[in-house]
Design a protein around this motif. Structure first.
Motif, mmCIF file in Angstrom:
data_model
loop_
_atom_site.group_PDB
_atom_site.id
_atom_site.type_symbol
_atom_site.label_atom_id
_atom_site.label_comp_id
_atom_site.label_asym_id
_atom_site.label_seq_id
_atom_site.Cartn_x
_atom_site.Cartn_y
_atom_site.Cartn_z
ATOM 1 N N ILE A 1 -12.979 19.492 7.614
ATOM 2 C CA ILE A 1 -12.453 18.408 6.787
ATOM 3 C C ILE A 1 -12.553 18.829 5.322
ATOM 4 N N SER A 2 -11.489 18.635 4.577
ATOM 5 C CA SER A 2 -11.496 19.003 3.157
ATOM 6 C C SER A 2 -12.177 17.914 2.331
ATOM 7 N N ASP A 3 -13.072 18.322 1.449
ATOM 8 C CA ASP A 3 -13.724 17.341 0.559
ATOM 9 C C ASP A 3 -12.967 17.202 -0.761
ATOM 10 N N ARG A 4 -11.784 17.836 -0.831
ATOM 11 C CA ARG A 4 -10.987 17.748 -2.060
ATOM 12 C C ARG A 4 -9.912 16.666 -1.972
ATOM 13 N N LEU A 5 -9.754 16.083 -0.790
ATOM 14 C CA LEU A 5 -8.691 15.083 -0.613
ATOM 15 C C LEU A 5 -9.233 13.666 -0.841
ATOM 16 N N ILE B 1 0.831 -1.209 0.000
ATOM 17 C CA ILE B 1 0.000 0.000 0.000
ATOM 18 C C ILE B 1 0.865 1.258 0.000
ATOM 19 N N CYS B 2 1.949 1.241 0.787
ATOM 20 C CA CYS B 2 2.722 2.481 0.955
ATOM 21 C C CYS B 2 4.146 2.422 0.406
ATOM 22 N N LYS B 3 4.509 1.347 -0.282
ATOM 23 C CA LYS B 3 5.875 1.202 -0.799
ATOM 24 C C LYS B 3 6.271 2.358 -1.709
ATOM 25 N N HIS C 1 -2.186 12.144 4.503
ATOM 26 C CA HIS C 1 -2.880 11.157 5.334
ATOM 27 C C HIS C 1 -2.041 10.761 6.567
ATOM 28 N N PRO C 2 -2.612 10.757 7.774
ATOM 29 C CA PRO C 2 -4.038 10.796 8.079
ATOM 30 C C PRO C 2 -4.626 12.188 8.317
ATOM 31 N N LEU C 3 -3.865 13.242 8.096
ATOM 32 C CA LEU C 3 -4.398 14.595 8.270
ATOM 33 C C LEU C 3 -5.282 14.939 7.078
ATOM 34 N N CYS C 4 -6.339 15.730 7.314
ATOM 35 C CA CYS C 4 -7.314 15.908 6.234
ATOM 36 C C CYS C 4 -8.091 17.226 6.308
ATOM 37 N N LYS D 1 -3.828 6.996 1.724
ATOM 38 C CA LYS D 1 -5.177 7.214 2.276
ATOM 39 C C LYS D 1 -6.014 5.937 2.327
ATOM 40 N N ASN D 2 -5.557 4.881 1.637
ATOM 41 C CA ASN D 2 -6.236 3.585 1.712
ATOM 42 C C ASN D 2 -5.866 2.807 2.972
ATOM 43 N N MET D 3 -4.888 3.319 3.717
ATOM 44 C CA MET D 3 -4.444 2.654 4.947
ATOM 45 C C MET D 3 -5.282 3.203 6.106
ATOM 46 N N LYS D 4 -6.405 2.578 6.355
ATOM 47 C CA LYS D 4 -7.350 3.075 7.353
ATOM 48 C C LYS D 4 -6.839 2.806 8.775
ATOM 49 N N GLY D 5 -7.205 3.718 9.691
ATOM 50 C CA GLY D 5 -6.886 3.520 11.100
ATOM 51 C C GLY D 5 -5.472 3.877 11.499
ATOM 52 N N ILE D 6 -4.724 4.502 10.602
ATOM 53 C CA ILE D 6 -3.351 4.876 10.923
ATOM 54 C C ILE D 6 -3.329 6.264 11.570
ATOM 55 N N VAL D 7 -2.424 6.478 12.517
ATOM 56 C CA VAL D 7 -2.325 7.762 13.228
ATOM 57 C C VAL D 7 -0.859 8.184 13.278
#
Length: 590
Positions: free
Chosen positions: A586-590, A23-25, A416-419, A162-168
């Motif tokens: 929250i930005s709706d453009r991201l 996902i993040c490579k 991501h994860p900032l939005c 951004k597909n990596m859900k739950g990351i902080v």
């Protein structure tokens, strides 16, 4: 600078690390284009570890690859620079210094508290079967964390997707540890400083987001070495020299008048020396090759590089101007320094463009934003102060179409994860600025900077009272409230700015270096009285009282107009942000 990745998982979930890594490579590889290595290790009866690192060669006479294993099979993923302190060494890669130091003791925490410089790290200690990870006390480099309770896995990465859900973001409040002798995910935290209300709030939020309890261990640093120092309200005599300035003199005459005060002049001199040293080590600690020439060297060929190696994000404002003049002292005279100035295309409704104008005039009007104007003005001052240097003033003109394209395809993942809308506008501005592709002024030639190091003025406003809200707080609540606000802002800068900016800038195979956030500069500024840093009162309006100590320094090293430029937020100066939007939404453009 490196991109680091680690996934701790159980044997029954062998596919988990590869799923996360894939996902993040791509975004991790962009941070370290010079080398990529992956290692898969059995850590204990319960756990396996997948470690990967990409390297941007920035230290030592040759590239040192990661992950690094020592003779005892301890493993280090290190993304950082030791710029000062007892561990700092010239011409040796920090990766080796840290690995050797950690090998020499069982007390890992005692080593980490000696590091002076920005970093994030992951360290596996074989003898205790413990995984340590964290960011430096200021939080200058990014590190993200994901815990999957269902898969029973822990993932750490410099940057994600951004597909990596739950990351902080790993908060820069201490060093975290996981005991791999246990069969379940567990976390402990060694706080940098004595836990306070903010620490408790951060830990509770982290526990909620990760769905894990965090044990609080011994504090790493003594409270005496804390970067916090509150001062009582000043006596009238403390402010006499500030209040007795003649009303009839202008801003520059005021600065000159204050510099005649021996104590004021000594403070300016002390800050000057600390900033000179901070810039010096950040300019000099590097291989002497640009982005293009280093590829030739890594292929085994020899070359002498005279291209730009240092760039500065250059709005023309006070903070970047000071860094530019200081950098001139330490970069060889035969090398250019790149000044990077970004502007976003003004929307059609605001354009007053005549069909009678030529193409060049229309282009200038499209990108005639506030930062472009101050940038050119300060560039002119710089030519007078540092006449022997060849400066490349790069005008990065970003169309709305290009902004939309890269925001959707790349920048959204780096943020991501900032939005929020603020993260979006600052992140986009920073990404295009650090790409450093544009037109040279005044010669109108296309140019893309080959520099690998970017100096940024981040931290100056938090240290020296540069925001309009500081003026408001002082007016309504007094000096105690102002100094508490300054300390809180510095404590929060890692979560508000630094992790995000590190992820954004590193995407271009460049490293951000932040001279104002050097430990020695921060410690000095936080230990002088607040009215000696800034004086945002009716006596000293905007452009004088805010960041007063920095303005005195700028004036002393030769700036005149620039010394009095008022603070302007990057997102508004470059005209990327819409002032009618709520920055915290929250930005709706991201």
């Amino acid at each position: 600078m490196c991109g680091i990745f680690c996934c701790i998982h159980q044997a029954k979930n062998d596919s988990e690390p590869f799923t996360q890594w894939n996902i993040c490579k791509d975004v991790i590889a962009a941070r370290g284009p010079d080398h990529l290595t992956e290692k898969y290790i059995s850590l204990s009866h319960h756990w396996h570890g997948y470690f990967a690192a990409t390297v941007l060669w920035m230290q030592g006479p040759e590239i040192i690859t990661q992950p690094s294993l020592d003779d005892n099979n301890n493993l280090l993923l290190w993304n950082g620079d030791i710029f000062s302190g007892c561990l700092a060494k010239d011409d040796v890669c920090d990766t080796n210094v840290i690995l050797d130091e950690l090998l020499s003791t069982t007390d890992i925490i005692s080593v980490l508290c000696k590091i002076e410089g920005p970093y994030s790290l992951v360290y596996y200690q074989k003898s205790t079967n413990t995984l340590y990870f964290g960011r430096d006390i200021i939080g200058r480099h990014s590190l993200l964390l994901k815990i999957d309770s269902k898969a029973n896995s822990l993932t750490l990465a410099s940057v994600a997707n951004k597909n990596m859900k739950g990351i902080v973001e790993v908060p820069a409040i201490g060093i975290f540890a996981m005991n791999l002798n246990s069969s379940r995910i567990n976390l402990a935290c060694y706080p940098w400083k004595e836990p306070d209300l903010r620490f408790t709030d951060v830990i509770e939020t982290l526990e909620t987001n990760l769905n894990v309890d965090i044990n609080i261990r011994k504090t790493i640093l003594d409270t005496n070495s804390s970067l916090t120092n509150l001062h009582l309200h000043p006596d009238p005599k403390d402010l006499e020299y500030l209040e007795n300035i003649p009303d009839s003199i202008n801003f520059n005459e005021t600065l000159r008048y204050l510099l005649e005060n021996r104590e004021v002049n000594e403070r300016v001199e002390c800050l000057t020396q600390l900033l000179y040293q901070s810039v010096k080590v950040r300019v000099k600690k590097k291989p002497n090759y640009c982005k293009d020439c280093i590829k030739i060297v890594l292929n085994g060929e020899s070359i002498t590089c005279t291209h730009s190696k240092i760039g500065i994000l250059f709005s023309g404002g006070l903070d970047s101007a000071i860094l530019t003049a200081i950098a001139d002292k330490y970069v060889p005279e035969n090398e250019t320094i790149d000044l990077i100035n970004v502007a976003f295309e003004r929307s059609v409704n605001n354009q007053k463009i005549s069909h009678m104008n030529g193409e060049k005039e229309n282009m200038m009007q499209k990108y005639d934003v506030p930062d472009r104007k101050t940038g050119r003005q300060t560039y002119s001052e710089l030519l007078r102060i540092c006449p022997n240097r060849k400066w490349n003033f790069i005008q990065c003109n970003i169309t709305q179409m290009e902004l939309q394209l890269y925001r959707a395809s790349r920048i959204c993942d780096l943020l991501h994860p900032l939005c929020t809308i603020l993260d979006e506008s600052l992140g986009c501005a920073m990404w295009f600025a650090s790409r450093a592709k544009g037109i040279l002024y005044p010669v109108d030639e296309t140019y893309e900077s080959p520099c690998r190091i970017l100096l940024l003025g981040i931290g100056a406003d938090e240290l020296f009272g540069g925001y309009m809200r500081h003026r408001t707080i002082l007016k309504h609540k007094g000096w105690d409230a102002l100094v508490q606000e300054l300390n809180i802002e510095l404590a929060r800068i890692s979560e508000r700015n630094l992790g995000r900016d590190d992820r954004i800038i590193s995407d271009h195979g460049k490293q951000s270096r932040l001279p104002y956030l050097d430990e020695n500069v921060v410690k000095y500024v936080q230990n002088i009285k607040p009215w000696e840093r800034c004086y945002p009162t009716e006596k000293m309006p905007t452009g004088l009282g805010d960041k007063l100590l920095l303005r005195l320094l700028a004036y002393k090293i030769g700036f005149q107009s620039t010394a009095n430029f008022p603070k302007r937020a990057f997102q508004f100066g470059s005209r990327i942000a819409n002032s009618k939007e709520n920055a915290n939404n929250i930005s709706d453009r991201l």
